[in-house]
Design an enzyme around this catalytic site. Structure first.
Site, PDB file in Angstrom:
ATOM      1  N   ASP A  71      19.009 -20.981  -6.314  1.00 38.97           N
ATOM      2  CA  ASP A  71      19.520 -21.970  -5.366  1.00 38.97           C
ATOM      3  C   ASP A  71      20.644 -21.389  -4.515  1.00 38.97           C
ATOM      4  OD1 ASP A  71      19.244 -24.796  -7.681  1.00 38.97           O
ATOM      5  OD2 ASP A  71      17.735 -23.678  -6.553  1.00 38.97           O
ATOM      6  N   GLU A  73      21.194 -18.246  -3.703  1.00 38.37           N
ATOM      7  CA  GLU A  73      20.695 -17.276  -2.725  1.00 38.37           C
ATOM      8  C   GLU A  73      20.048 -17.985  -1.534  1.00 38.37           C
ATOM      9  OE1 GLU A  73      19.491 -13.388  -5.393  1.00 38.37           O
ATOM     10  OE2 GLU A  73      18.290 -15.205  -5.579  1.00 38.37           O
ATOM     11  N   PHE A  74      19.290 -19.058  -1.804  1.00 35.88           N
ATOM     12  CA  PHE A  74      18.701 -19.818  -0.704  1.00 35.88           C
ATOM     13  C   PHE A  74      19.792 -20.415   0.172  1.00 35.88           C
ATOM     14  CE2 PHE A  74      15.448 -22.160   1.480  1.00 35.88           C
ATOM     15  CZ  PHE A  74      16.097 -23.306   1.902  1.00 35.88           C
ATOM     16  N   LYS A 152      -3.576 -42.626  -6.475  1.00 31.82           N
ATOM     17  CA  LYS A 152      -3.384 -43.472  -5.289  1.00 31.82           C
ATOM     18  C   LYS A 152      -1.890 -43.766  -5.159  1.00 31.82           C
ATOM     19  CE  LYS A 152      -5.147 -47.578  -2.957  1.00 31.82           C
ATOM     20  NZ  LYS A 152      -3.809 -48.107  -2.571  1.00 31.82           N
ATOM     21  N   CYS A 450      23.410 -81.800  -6.178  1.00 30.24           N
ATOM     22  CA  CYS A 450      24.079 -83.034  -5.730  1.00 30.24           C
ATOM     23  C   CYS A 450      24.506 -83.945  -6.866  1.00 30.24           C
ATOM     24  CB  CYS A 450      23.189 -83.802  -4.758  1.00 30.24           C
ATOM     25  SG  CYS A 450      21.724 -84.546  -5.519  1.00 30.24           S
TER      26      CYS A 450
END
EC number: 6.5.1.2
Length: 727
Positions: A71, A73-74, A152, A450
């Protein structure tokens, strides 16, 4: 790439926006504009190299799930790329991995045609229906077939158009022929590359439409909701709706801030690529840099397909996204062509839909609510629980007898389900885990709004009601809210909050005052005025909506009056038979009950409603305000559908569902809600669902939209000739 990494899509929006702000200010501060030719050659070469590296690593991370660098290096590569673009704005182009749409954002969602129509799917709800579909397929093609099965996804359908590998347009499904242009927003999604890659085996085609589903991952949706709650904002109800809303933001930066994902599941129009199998097209999609479901499987027999469906039915919560079934497709493209499609769906594919989900949760309390007709309904307040794709915290318990019948106690663990995947329902308690702390629900004896003593309207009635119908604020609020709904006056801006604001400010007492509202009255409410004391935009819209509502047809006026038992179907019959509110008011119970589908119960309710003085006062006020109280009859319309029961299902292009029903009833027909032996015709549009299947099973004539027009214009004999061929 962790969630704290700016390169992660869940967090990159803020990082990129800051970079854009920096780049803009530097560009504006420059004395002269730098062209690409002015950028040193070494910098241009490094920039091109970085773009290629970042794309490749994003592909390996997001598509192949097999990153080759850490991570950190990216992050270094991504940051260097941003820095070069900041130092040399001329390098930036729409294909950059860091692209952010800058300046003033505006997405008009223009309607654009798909190059190839996006069809819907027929459904199967049990193994027998799936077996019947497989038998039809293999009977039609004269041989066995292979079946590609995929989950799906409960998301938003999208259609991407790539020309020479470059993203040209992104459209929502819309009505299948035309969708909304959401290209700017889709460009912000990491799963959608601006430029397709390619391999020797699968080079990028000259033109291709790619169909897929946009969704939230379950865990990222939970994180998004948690962040909203922490910020004091209301959470989203479910991933599917929030994904759709996030993709249709007018500001693409909002879309970018949401962790939207996309999985591809098919192709539309294409030039330069002809796969032999559906599964081969998925291999090509992967090669082009797009995500395909890792849970796709090609099987040979219906038993294998059902076994696969059963597995995912038991493990549906283990998928990264919400699912509501399994899509089964004939894998061989040559067989797909032979099978063809109906006007609404391919014959070579079907969606197996799972039954509603059930879950257990804690019943925290049972409270009561007052409805528009005074009915007092107990409802369950529960610990929030995920069921059938949404978070449920409340469910109706109908009445005190139902509470006793179900045997639930406050504090119980209860089993709930979502009937039809929509309405939450408490099934009953989990008795074995009771610890003695549970307590019985006691139905109140007074109205919670009420204070009036509750009573049964008649002997043997299971429902308790508040008899203070005119003065109870709860009933007045519910009646006003109901009359603004789509099935009544359809007053768009008058929601629950607006109704409460009108009542609290005292500008209306009941529904009779609604059409007397004016700007002066609305300025007395905080909701419909601005900080400087002028009428708000919504205030102006409300007045315009009210003016339009005065011209609604008679049946909508009847629904808006909140007469017990009178819904849209009965209201249409009464409006058709009598033509005006005056004639309905003057009619006897026997005359009212003579209408098909009305009967004595509704007739009595109508007669009793008009016997009340303040009810008639509402009618008088509306009439004086200009509300239309009679329908204009077209005597030239032949009533050649008299006595026929006709069902409309699915979405029609030329008619809304309500318009279709009105046209049927204007010709003497009955617009029924279900298919039975008495059904004369079933009219099908897009996504017709189980009613179409039942019509085929019962051999009821089925009409498409053209056939429906024949029915309306020429009658049942001509329509029978225009019916779709039996499958």
């Amino acid at each position: 790439m962790t969630s704290n990494d700016p390169a992660d899509p869940a967090d990159r929006a803020e990082f990129d926006d800051a970079a854009v702000a920096g780049m803009t200010s530097e560009a504006e501060a420059g004395a002269t504009a730098e062209g690409v030719e002015d950028v040193p050659a070494g910098v241009r070469e490094r920039y091109a190299d970085l773009v290629e590296q970042v794309r490749a690593h994003q592909f390996r991370y997001y598509v192949l799930d097999s990153p080759t660098i850490s991570d950190g290096e990216f992050d270094e590569l991504f940051t260097e790329l941003q820095t070069l673009e900041s130092d040399h704005p001329a390098l930036r182009d729409p294909d950059s991995p860091t692209q952010v749409v800058g300046g003033t954002f505006s997405t008009d969602f223009t309607a654009v045609d798909h190059l190839e129509r996006m069809l819907s799917l027929d459904n199967a709800f049990d193994p027998d229906e799936l077996r019947a579909w497989v038998e039809r397929v293999e009977r039609e093609v004269g041989s066995s077939a292979h079946y590609l099965c995929e989950l799906k996804i409960d998301g938003l359908a999208i259609n991407l158009l790539y020309r020479d590998g470059k993203l040209e347009r992104a459209l929502t499904r819309g009505d299948g022929r035309t969708g909304e242009d959401v290209t700017l927003n889709v460009r912000t999604m990491d799963d959608v590359p601006d430029q397709l890659t390619g391999t020797d085996e699968y080079p990028v085609p000259a033109l291709v439409e790619i169909r897929g589903e946009v969704f939230f991952r379950v865990d990222e949706f939970a994180q998004l909701n948690a962040s909203l709650v922490e910020a004091g904002k209301p959470p989203f109800a479910n991933p599917r709706n929030s994904a759709a809303g996030s993709l249709r933001q007018k500001d693409p930066r909002v879309t970018k801030s949401r962790p939207l994902r996309m999985i591809c599941h098919g192709l539309g129009k294409r030039e330069g690529f002809e796969p032999k199998q559906q599964s081969e097209s998925y291999a090509a999609l992967r090669a082009w840099g797009l995500r395909v479901s890792p849970h796709t499987k090609v099987l040979s027999t219906v038993d294998e397909v059902l076994e696969h469906i059963d597995y995912w039915g038991k493990h549906r919560n283990s998928a990264e996204h919400e699912i509501d079934g399994v899509v089964v497709k004939v894998d061989e493209v040559s067989l797909q062509r032979r099978l063809g499609a109906t006007s609404r769906a391919p014959r070579w594919s079907i969606a197996y839909k799972y039954p509603p989900e059930q879950a257990t949760t804690r019943l925290l309390d049972i409270q009561v609510a007052v409805g528009r007709t005074g009915r007092v309904t107990p409802y369950a307040v529960m610990e929030p629980v995920k069921v059938a794709g949404s978070t449920v915290a409340r469910a109706t318990l109908h009445n005190a007898d139902q509470v006793r019948h179900k045997g639930v106690l406050i504090g119980d663990r209860v089993v709930i389900r979502k009937a039809g995947d929509v309405i939450p329902e408490v099934l009953g308690p989990v008795v074995d885990v009771r610890d003695g702390s549970e307590r019985e629900f006691v139905m109140p004896t007074e109205c919670p709004d009420c204070g009036t003593a509750l009573a049964h309207q008649k002997e043997g009635d299971v429902d308790l009601r508040c008899p203070n119908s005119h003065n109870c604020i709860g009933q007045r609020r519910e009646r006003l809210f109901q009359l603004a709904g789509r099935k009544a006056f359809d007053i768009e801006v008058l929601g629950y909050e607006g109704v409460s604001a009108l009542l609290s400010a005292g500008v209306v007492f009941d529904e009779g005052d609604l059409f007397d509202l004016n700007e002066e009255a609305l300025l007395k409410t905080t909701l419909f005025r601005t900080d400087d004391g002028s009428l708000s935009v919504n205030g102006g819209k409300l007045l315009a909506n009210l003016e339009s509502a005065k011209q609604q047809p008679l049946w909508r006026v009847l629904v808006a009056l909140s007469i017990r038992h009178v819904g849209p179907i009965a209201a249409r019959v009464l409006a058709r038979e009598f033509g005006s509110l005056d004639r309905i008011q003057e009619a006897s119970e026997e005359e009212l009950a003579a209408g098909e589908g009305v009967g004595p119960t509704i007739a009595t309710a109508v007669r009793e409603w008009f016997d009340v003085d303040w009810h008639r006062e509402i009618v008088r006020k509306w009439s004086e305000a200009g509300v239309r109280m009679a329908d204009e009859r077209d005597e030239s319309i032949e009533r050649h559908l008299t006595g026929l029961s006709i069902v409309v299902t699915g979405s029609l292009e030329g008619f809304s569902r309500d318009e279709a029903k009105e046209l049927i009833m204007a010709r003497g027909g009955r617009a029924a809600g279900s298919v039975s032996k008495k059904t004369a015709f079933v009219v099908v549009g897009e996504s017709p669902g189980s009613k179409y299947d039942k019509a085929v099973q019962m051999k009821v004539p089925v009409l498409d939209e053209d056939g429906f027009r024949v029915l309306l214009e020429q009658g049942p004999e001509a329509a029978a000739e225009a019916a779709l061929p039996a499958e």
